[in-house]
Design a protein around this motif. Structure first.
Motif, mmCIF file in Angstrom:
data_model
loop_
_atom_site.group_PDB
_atom_site.id
_atom_site.type_symbol
_atom_site.label_atom_id
_atom_site.label_comp_id
_atom_site.label_asym_id
_atom_site.label_seq_id
_atom_site.Cartn_x
_atom_site.Cartn_y
_atom_site.Cartn_z
ATOM 1 N N GLY A 56 -8.585 30.750 44.080
ATOM 2 C CA GLY A 56 -8.390 30.141 45.383
ATOM 3 C C GLY A 56 -6.988 29.721 45.729
ATOM 4 O O GLY A 56 -6.660 29.543 46.921
ATOM 5 N N PHE A 57 -6.110 29.557 44.723
ATOM 6 C CA PHE A 57 -4.810 28.978 45.041
ATOM 7 C C PHE A 57 -3.962 29.889 45.917
ATOM 8 O O PHE A 57 -3.321 29.423 46.874
ATOM 9 N N ALA A 58 -3.950 31.178 45.627
ATOM 10 C CA ALA A 58 -3.128 32.098 46.433
ATOM 11 C C ALA A 58 -3.579 32.144 47.880
ATOM 12 O O ALA A 58 -2.752 31.976 48.805
ATOM 13 N N PRO A 59 -4.857 32.383 48.182
ATOM 14 C CA PRO A 59 -5.261 32.369 49.586
ATOM 15 C C PRO A 59 -5.083 31.005 50.235
ATOM 16 O O PRO A 59 -4.818 30.920 51.444
ATOM 17 N N PHE A 60 -5.202 29.936 49.460
ATOM 18 C CA PHE A 60 -4.951 28.614 50.020
ATOM 19 C C PHE A 60 -3.507 28.499 50.493
ATOM 20 O O PHE A 60 -3.223 28.035 51.605
ATOM 21 N N GLY A 61 -2.573 28.911 49.618
ATOM 22 C CA GLY A 61 -1.159 28.827 49.988
ATOM 23 C C GLY A 61 -0.853 29.629 51.237
ATOM 24 O O GLY A 61 -0.094 29.176 52.118
ATOM 25 N N GLN A 62 -1.452 30.814 51.337
ATOM 26 C CA GLN A 62 -1.220 31.665 52.516
ATOM 27 C C GLN A 62 -1.794 31.023 53.779
ATOM 28 O O GLN A 62 -1.132 30.975 54.817
ATOM 29 N N ALA A 63 -3.008 30.509 53.690
ATOM 30 C CA ALA A 63 -3.647 29.890 54.861
ATOM 31 C C ALA A 63 -2.897 28.639 55.290
ATOM 32 O O ALA A 63 -2.737 28.380 56.502
ATOM 33 N N PHE A 64 -2.417 27.866 54.326
ATOM 34 C CA PHE A 64 -1.681 26.650 54.672
ATOM 35 C C PHE A 64 -0.393 27.000 55.400
ATOM 36 O O PHE A 64 -0.058 26.385 56.430
ATOM 37 N N ALA A 65 0.339 27.974 54.870
ATOM 38 C CA ALA A 65 1.609 28.356 55.486
ATOM 39 C C ALA A 65 1.402 28.903 56.889
ATOM 40 O O ALA A 65 2.183 28.600 57.815
ATOM 41 N N GLU A 66 0.365 29.716 57.077
ATOM 42 C CA GLU A 66 0.098 30.276 58.398
ATOM 43 C C GLU A 66 -0.280 29.189 59.403
ATOM 44 O O GLU A 66 0.076 29.278 60.588
ATOM 45 N N THR A 67 -0.964 28.179 58.963
ATOM 46 C CA THR A 67 -1.418 27.126 59.867
ATOM 47 C C THR A 67 -0.320 26.108 60.145
ATOM 48 O O THR A 67 -0.143 25.668 61.291
ATOM 49 N N ALA B 63 -11.852 33.932 51.612
ATOM 50 C CA ALA B 63 -11.133 34.886 50.768
ATOM 51 C C ALA B 63 -11.701 34.890 49.348
ATOM 52 O O ALA B 63 -11.852 35.952 48.721
ATOM 53 N N VAL B 64 -12.045 33.718 48.829
ATOM 54 C CA VAL B 64 -12.589 33.626 47.473
ATOM 55 C C VAL B 64 -13.949 34.313 47.382
ATOM 56 O O VAL B 64 -14.228 35.055 46.433
ATOM 57 N N VAL B 65 -14.802 34.074 48.379
ATOM 58 C CA VAL B 65 -16.128 34.695 48.385
ATOM 59 C C VAL B 65 -15.999 36.215 48.481
ATOM 60 O O VAL B 65 -16.715 36.954 47.800
ATOM 61 N N ALA B 66 -15.080 36.680 49.316
ATOM 62 C CA ALA B 66 -14.885 38.129 49.457
ATOM 63 C C ALA B 66 -14.415 38.753 48.151
ATOM 64 O O ALA B 66 -14.776 39.886 47.816
ATOM 65 N N ALA B 67 -13.632 38.002 47.389
ATOM 66 C CA ALA B 67 -13.130 38.510 46.111
ATOM 67 C C ALA B 67 -14.121 38.302 44.976
ATOM 68 O O ALA B 67 -13.840 38.690 43.827
ATOM 69 N N ARG B 68 -15.262 37.647 45.271
ATOM 70 C CA ARG B 68 -16.293 37.352 44.273
ATOM 71 C C ARG B 68 -15.717 36.555 43.099
ATOM 72 O O ARG B 68 -16.066 36.774 41.932
ATOM 73 N N GLY B 69 -14.810 35.653 43.413
ATOM 74 C CA GLY B 69 -14.205 34.823 42.381
ATOM 75 C C GLY B 69 -14.675 33.397 42.478
ATOM 76 O O GLY B 69 -15.644 33.079 43.183
ATOM 77 N N SER B 70 -14.011 32.520 41.749
ATOM 78 C CA SER B 70 -14.297 31.092 41.840
ATOM 79 C C SER B 70 -13.145 30.414 42.557
ATOM 80 O O SER B 70 -12.005 30.906 42.539
ATOM 81 N N LEU B 71 -13.422 29.275 43.147
ATOM 82 C CA LEU B 71 -12.404 28.566 43.909
ATOM 83 C C LEU B 71 -11.253 28.135 43.007
ATOM 84 O O LEU B 71 -10.080 28.254 43.375
ATOM 85 N N ALA B 72 -11.564 27.666 41.812
ATOM 86 C CA ALA B 72 -10.521 27.191 40.909
ATOM 87 C C ALA B 72 -9.637 28.336 40.410
ATOM 88 O O ALA B 72 -8.412 28.181 40.293
ATOM 89 N N VAL C 190 0.966 20.806 47.430
ATOM 90 C CA VAL C 190 -0.045 20.858 46.369
ATOM 91 C C VAL C 190 0.237 22.069 45.481
ATOM 92 O O VAL C 190 0.191 23.214 45.949
ATOM 93 N N ASP C 191 0.550 21.818 44.205
ATOM 94 C CA ASP C 191 0.786 22.933 43.292
ATOM 95 C C ASP C 191 -0.550 23.410 42.704
ATOM 96 O O ASP C 191 -1.612 22.843 42.981
ATOM 97 N N GLU C 192 -0.489 24.459 41.855
ATOM 98 C CA GLU C 192 -1.728 25.058 41.379
ATOM 99 C C GLU C 192 -2.536 24.103 40.511
ATOM 100 O O GLU C 192 -3.767 24.053 40.603
ATOM 101 N N ALA C 193 -1.864 23.324 39.653
ATOM 102 C CA ALA C 193 -2.597 22.384 38.796
ATOM 103 C C ALA C 193 -3.319 21.338 39.639
ATOM 104 O O ALA C 193 -4.484 20.995 39.366
ATOM 105 N N ARG C 194 -2.633 20.833 40.674
ATOM 106 C CA ARG C 194 -3.260 19.837 41.538
ATOM 107 C C ARG C 194 -4.401 20.467 42.328
ATOM 108 O O ARG C 194 -5.458 19.854 42.546
#
Length: 499
Positions: free
Chosen positions: A408-419, A396-405, A426-430
């Motif tokens: 990345g937190f929003a797609p991470f949260g979505q992928a974690f919840a789906e799995t 998701a980060v690569v597709a958005a041409r962004g950086s992981l930091a 893990v909050d955003e700062a962590r």
């Protein structure tokens, strides 16, 4: 040059073989042949094979030849077969055939030749080893300076994980130390003296082989006399070690070339090592890196050719391992020395472009491996589950041409919840901490890793190995210096008729 086709040597043989060999032998005479003659004379006098008066006469003639013979001015005439017989003819002219011929008692051109070749190789190995230790020190100094400097590590030509420049250079140091160990192992074989083997089976005269080795600065005589003449593994082991060193350094050079390209750009080569295009003023060409690749390839190829010449040769006395071959091999040492010197200077001067490294890390999501690892430790997931969540986040980060930091937190949260069917703890700062390259390096504190503690321990170990190599080299140099002084002293005793 002789013209009579009925007499040895035939003109074409003299011109194509004997004359070039004669020119090569002149170098060995200047550097080592005199020592071999003097040592053999001392040994013959000490063992009683020659009486004191005869030994003194021969010694005086050798001194006269050394004083009067203009070696560099000599050209091959065909009057004698080779340089050895030239010296013997000079002895006969000064002493007569009876006394002159006694110097050759208990020896052959065979054991003399291999002794000369080994003496020549020892000096070259020692000089190259010193340069290699210098390169290792340069690498180590730069590695310490850059121990915390982030770089992108590549696998298969693609960004893989972050590490530090110090950690990368430490890997190169370890290979170089192993290459040095191989070269020193080869030197130990070279350091066994063939003198006394004579043609191949020793002699019936009561010669002292250990004494000859001592006088010439060898560690010991090579035991089996057949091996002294036939084995020539001192050639193959030496050039195999040299070939591997150049091959391995060539791989390092390839990375330096890749890293300094405009597209990657994580290695900055200073202006002192950059040439400008003759037509394109914007170009910064790190041409010395190309020359390193070229020189290393030439040195490696020359070294390999020595092994090729030895391939499928008989296990006996043979010309294949002698003058022509030895002379060709010396060029490999010259080229390799240039590689070691140039690479030492370059490594000390280069730096890492931290901004470019940071951009490449951000674009490539290469810290995502630690996200998967952290989820295993923090959330208790299996690595495969964690890997799938991390992969979805990176995609998701690569597709958005962004950086992981940053992205990345929003797609991470979505992928974690789906799995997992629940939100992550893990909050955003962590999350930002986990995916930072500094954290990635810091937690890799296992033996051999890039974190400061294991890296500093590695550096200390490399220092110890280099100190041992240097101490061994100093011991060998002291032994050989002492042998030279001993030979001079013993030869003086022979000259005085006291031998």
């Amino acid at each position: 040059m002789i013209k009579d086709e009925s007499r040895f040597p035939a003109p074409v043989y003299a011109e194509t073989v004997l004359a070039p060999l004669f020119d090569g032998a002149k170098r060995h005479y200047r550097d080592h042949f005199q020592r071999v003659d003097r040592a053999h004379l001392v040994m013959l006098a000490e063992t009683g094979v020659l009486d004191a008066a005869t030994a003194a006469a021969i010694g005086g003639a050798l001194v006269g030849i050394e004083r009067d013979l203009d070696v560099e001015a000599l050209t091959y005439t065909g009057e004698v077969e080779d340089f050895f017989f030239l010296i013997e003819a000079e002895l006969k002219r000064r002493l007569g055939p009876d006394i002159a011929g006694r110097l050759h008692t208990g020896r052959s051109r065979n054991d003399i030749d291999h002794t000369l070749f080994k003496l020549a190789l020892k000096g070259r190995i020692d000089a190259l080893s010193a340069k290699a230790r210098g390169l290792a020190r340069s690498l180590l100094d730069t590695a310490r300076r850059e121990r915390a400097t982030l770089i992108v590590a590549y696998t298969h030509g693609q960004p893989a994980q972050p590490t530090t420049f110090g950690h990368y250079l430490a890997a190169a140091i370890e290979v170089l130390l192993r290459d040095l160990a191989r070269l020193q192992a080869a030197r130990a074989i070279v350091d066994l003296c063939p003198m006394g083997a004579a043609a191949i089976t020793t002699t019936g005269f009561p010669i002292a082989r250990h004494r000859m080795a001592e006088l010439l600065g060898f560690s010991a005589p090579l035991q089996n006399s057949y091996s002294c003449i036939a084995a020539v593994d001192y050639v193959t082991s030496t050039y195999a070690a040299l070939e591997l060193m150049m091959l391995h350094l060539g791989r390092l050079v390839q990375d330096l070339q890749f890293w300094s390209s405009f597209e990657v750009g994580q290695l900055y080569v200073p202006n002192a090592f950059v040439q400008i295009s003759s037509i394109m003023p914007q170009k910064r060409n790190p041409v010395p890196i190309e020359h390193l690749r070229l020189l290393a390839s030439h040195a490696m190829t020359r070294a390999r050719s020595m092994l090729t010449v030895m391939h499928n040769t008989p296990f006996t006395d043979m010309n294949d391992s002698e003058g022509e071959t030895q002379g060709q091999g010396y060029a490999a040492f010259d080229l390799a020395g240039r590689v070691l010197d140039l690479l030492s200077g370059l490594v000390a001067a280069v730096t890492i472009d931290g901004d470019k490294v940071r951009r490449n890390i951000d674009r490539s999501c290469i810290t995502v491996t630690e996200l998967a690892d952290s989820l295993v430790r923090i959330e208790g997931l299996s690595f495969r589950q964690a890997h799938e969540i991390a992969a979805a986040t990176a995609k998701a980060v690569v597709a958005a041409r962004g950086s992981l930091a940053e992205a990345g937190f929003a797609p991470f949260g979505q992928a974690f919840a789906e799995t997992c069917g629940r939100p992550s703890t893990v909050d955003e700062a962590r999350f930002r901490e986990i995916v930072s390259p500094e954290h990635f390096v810091a937690v890799r504190a296992r033996f051999g890793g890039p974190a400061p503690e294991p890296l500093d321990k590695a550096f200390a170990g490399y220092d110890a190995v280099l100190d041992t190599f240097a101490a061994n080299a100093a011991t060998a140099a002291d032994r050989e210096k002492g042998a030279s002084a001993m030979l001079d002293s013993c030869f003086d005793i022979v000259l005085k008729g006291q031998g």
